[in-house]
Design a protein around this motif. Structure first.
Motif, PDB file in Angstrom:
ATOM      1  N   PRO A   1      74.653 -77.406  21.093  1.00 44.86           N
ATOM      2  CA  PRO A   1      75.129 -78.742  20.706  1.00 44.86           C
ATOM      3  C   PRO A   1      75.649 -79.557  21.883  1.00 44.86           C
ATOM      4  O   PRO A   1      75.432 -80.762  21.944  1.00 44.86           O
ATOM      5  N   ALA A   2      76.308 -78.864  22.829  1.00 46.63           N
ATOM      6  CA  ALA A   2      76.837 -79.600  23.981  1.00 46.63           C
ATOM      7  C   ALA A   2      75.708 -80.083  24.887  1.00 46.63           C
ATOM      8  O   ALA A   2      75.861 -81.064  25.605  1.00 46.63           O
TER       9      ALA A   2
ATOM     10  N   ILE B   1      72.740 -81.126  23.853  1.00 41.81           N
ATOM     11  CA  ILE B   1      71.839 -82.083  23.212  1.00 41.81           C
ATOM     12  C   ILE B   1      71.974 -83.517  23.734  1.00 41.81           C
ATOM     13  O   ILE B   1      70.960 -84.174  23.975  1.00 41.81           O
ATOM     14  N   PRO B   2      73.206 -84.037  23.942  1.00 38.53           N
ATOM     15  CA  PRO B   2      73.271 -85.412  24.473  1.00 38.53           C
ATOM     16  C   PRO B   2      72.489 -85.576  25.773  1.00 38.53           C
ATOM     17  O   PRO B   2      71.765 -86.556  25.948  1.00 38.53           O
TER      18      PRO B   2
END
Lengths: 203, 436
Positions: free
Chosen positions: A121-122, A124-125
């Motif tokens: 998740p970290a 993905i940006p």
């Protein structure tokens, strides 16, 4: 009525006979240029183009242009960005081996607020951003590449008449390098399209 | 100017539904009534382990899904007027009709109102019975007590009434005005609709956000997310745009709107579905998830934890892949958007996952004892047996029931007026619209 203007441009360079670039036919409306384009397409020319002041809907089809492969290339450029971002982040944040990239670089497992080292998740940006960046730069550079840009000069710019292409005139350009091009015969063919003028442009 | 000569056939035979759809319409009504009746019998006789708690939760979930379809279509109508879009005139009437259902959909909410008024809604909305909440979840009750000024039954009902009035009045207005526009010359009604579309867009944004907070977020009253209204909005776009595409394709399959709706329109509707209903949805969903995941505050993470435990874990993965990853790859090229077969497949797929998304939002409940576990793994193990209840017939019966009645209404309204506004000032733009 088509008025045929012979090329009266006297070569400014001394004794330098210029090569013929092609013939341009001038039209007054988008409808006429679309119709003309269909006939040039059906006549089997390969090295030719239409120049218009604004995008004319249906012109691509009338000219028989194959769809561009740019979108497919851009998709893979974007995918490259996604993968590059993932590999870069997982290598730098979640591995401890060394890789030679001009110098030796070593991954540094970095604990952030108790999260696992490999925290997708970290990542993905950054994956999202690099996807956009690679796709955008890919679009830009490949569009330039496919179109032979940047190009600072073009033989058509020699024609005074052609300048109105940025305003209210529509042109069909048949280049001399086309295998079906013969100046007299092509000129006669262009006249059947009823342009308001035909001009020979030198290179 | 257009090189493709499309003969625009605006004759009655092409633009009115006429007698077509009568059988389908009656079948929808029958499915609707039978579906709802059988679903109702399940809790009455305790069949398939359906309790009234499960029944009403499933009712709320299904009703919100049907509401989302209309809200998405309503949004579509508003933005067309707001942007003075010319291309969409050919497909606007079906959208207006789907949106116009907002003027009766409030009926589906009446049972929930009844539950709240008679104090039976504590399993659905825990804040509606603070004493019961304090008895079995004192920590949560403590948090929720601070929200009592907002989360109380009278104010909740007043707000709900406001949403229904705003949607009902505006959706009916755009539908009726568009019909009136078709019978008059000049652009008076067109300009008025454009004028109203701006405040309508603001009202839509506000009501839809607060409706999402009230009807879905407050099912877990201790939890909060400022992104939630936008997430719900993205979901409405998914359902609404899919429904418009499916309706247009069904009309054309039945020999109506021939040559009026073209591949160009389908490509643009596909773009909207792709851009807002798929990519924007994923963007908002991830933004909501990542902030909570990163901050890792128990007050916030419980909501997602409840959606990762037991079978819900796989459910969430399916949501991610089914609502975003798979259709993203499928619909990214222009070719599947310009082919009605692939586009209707994508629209049906997205409509299903729009429903799936609402199921994911409404059905899970956060266990009250989460904070007593020392680790994530301990909590996950204790609740490893939690099922999603996805295959329970009550969900499917209610879905068939409500969609049946919804479709019955929609077909009826499609039949009562022309399928296109023939005197719209932009009708020519729309009929000769080309993407490339």
């Amino acid at each position: 009525m088509s008025t045929v203007t012979a090329n009266k441009t006297t070569p400014t360079d001394k004794n330098d006979r210029r090569k013929l670039y092609g013939l341009i036919a001038e039209f007054e409306t988008p409808g006429q240029v679309v119709k003309a384009a269909e006939q040039v397409r059906d006549a089997g020319f390969k090295w030719w183009d239409c120049c218009t002041p604004f995008p004319v809907h249906g012109l691509d089809k009338a000219m028989g242009i194959r769809p561009t492969i740019l979108p497919i290339a851009v998709f893979f450029a974007g995918l490259t960005g996604t993968i590059a971002a993932f590999v870069l982040q997982s290598f730098t944040n979640a591995s401890d081996f060394s890789v030679w990239a001009l110098v030796w670089v070593t991954g540094y497992p970095f604990m952030i607020s108790g999260k696992p080292f490999l925290s997708v998740p970290a990542f993905i940006p950054v994956m999202f951003e690099l996807t956009i960046l690679f796709a955008a730069l890919g679009t830009f550079s490949m569009m330039f590449g496919f179109n032979g840009l940047p190009r600072l000069h073009h033989p058509l710019f020699r024609s005074k008449r052609f300048r109105r292409v940025t305003d209210d005139r529509f042109f069909v350009v048949i280049e001399a390098r086309d295998p079906r091009f013969f100046q007299s015969r092509t000129q006669a063919f262009l006249e059947t399209l009823e342009p308001i003028s035909i001009e020979a442009v030198e290179d | 100017m257009s090189h493709v000569n499309v003969t625009a056939d605006l004759s009655e035979r092409n633009v009115e539904l006429g007698s077509i759809g009568g059988v389908a319409r009656n079948a929808c009504l029958a499915v609707g009534i039978i579906g709802l009746a059988v679903a109702f019998l399940l809790p009455v006789f305790g069949l398939a382990d359906v309790t009234w708690d499960i029944f009403w939760r499933s009712w709320l979930q299904t009703w919100i899904f049907v509401l989302e379809i209309s809200l998405g279509a309503f949004f579509f109508v508003i933005i067309q007027h707001l942007t003075r879009a010319g291309w969409s005139v050919a497909v606007r009437r079906p959208a207006e009709v789907i949106a116009s259902n907002l003027n009766w959909l409030w009926i589906g909410f009446l049972p929930i109102v009844g539950l709240l008024v008679f104090g039976k809604a504590s399993h659905l909305f825990p804040w509606s019975d603070m004493e019961a909440l304090a008895a079995h979840a004192p920590e949560e009750a403590h948090l929720v007590a601070g929200k009592e000024a907002y989360l109380n039954t009278p104010f909740f009902l007043i707000r709900s009434a406001i949403y229904f009035v705003v949607w009902g009045v505006l959706a009916t207005y755009f539908w009726r005005a568009s019909i009136r526009q078709g019978t008059e010359t000049g652009d008076r009604t067109t300009l008025k609709m454009q004028k109203i579309s701006a405040p309508a867009a603001i009202l839509f944004g506000l009501t839809i956000s607060f409706a999402a907070f009230d009807w879905i977020m407050s099912l877990s009253p201790a939890w909060f997310s400022t992104m939630f209204g936008v997430y719900f909005f993205a979901g409405t776009a998914t359902c609404g745009f899919s429904a418009i595409i499916i309706t247009c394709i069904l009309l054309q399959r039945n020999g109506r709107m021939v040559n009026l709706i073209t591949n160009e329109h389908y490509q643009d509707m596909g773009k909207l579905l792709f851009g807002i209903g798929m990519v924007f949805w994923a963007y908002i969903g991830f933004s909501q998830y990542m902030l909570i995941w990163y901050a890792n505050i128990p007050e916030e993470t419980g909501w997602f934890l409840a959606r990762q435990m037991g079978d819900w874990g796989w459910f969430s993965v399916w949501l991610l892949f089914g609502h975003f990853c798979i259709p993203f790859v499928f619909l990214i090229s222009k070719h599947p958007k310009r082919n009605w077969r692939t586009l209707v497949f994508a629209a049906l797929w997205m409509l299903f996952f729009g429903w799936f998304d609402v199921y994911w939002l409404v059905m899970p409940t956060i266990p009250h004892d989460l904070s007593t576990f020392a680790t994530y793994d301990a909590a996950a193990e204790a609740y490893a047996h939690v099922g999603t209840g996805l295959l329970n017939p009550v969900n499917w019966l209610l879905l068939a029931g409500m969609l049946g009645i919804f479709t019955w209404f929609t077909i009826g309204r499609l039949r009562s007026h022309p399928l296109i506004c023939t005197s719209d000032p932009w009708i020519d733009d729309s009929l000769h619209f080309e993407n490339m």
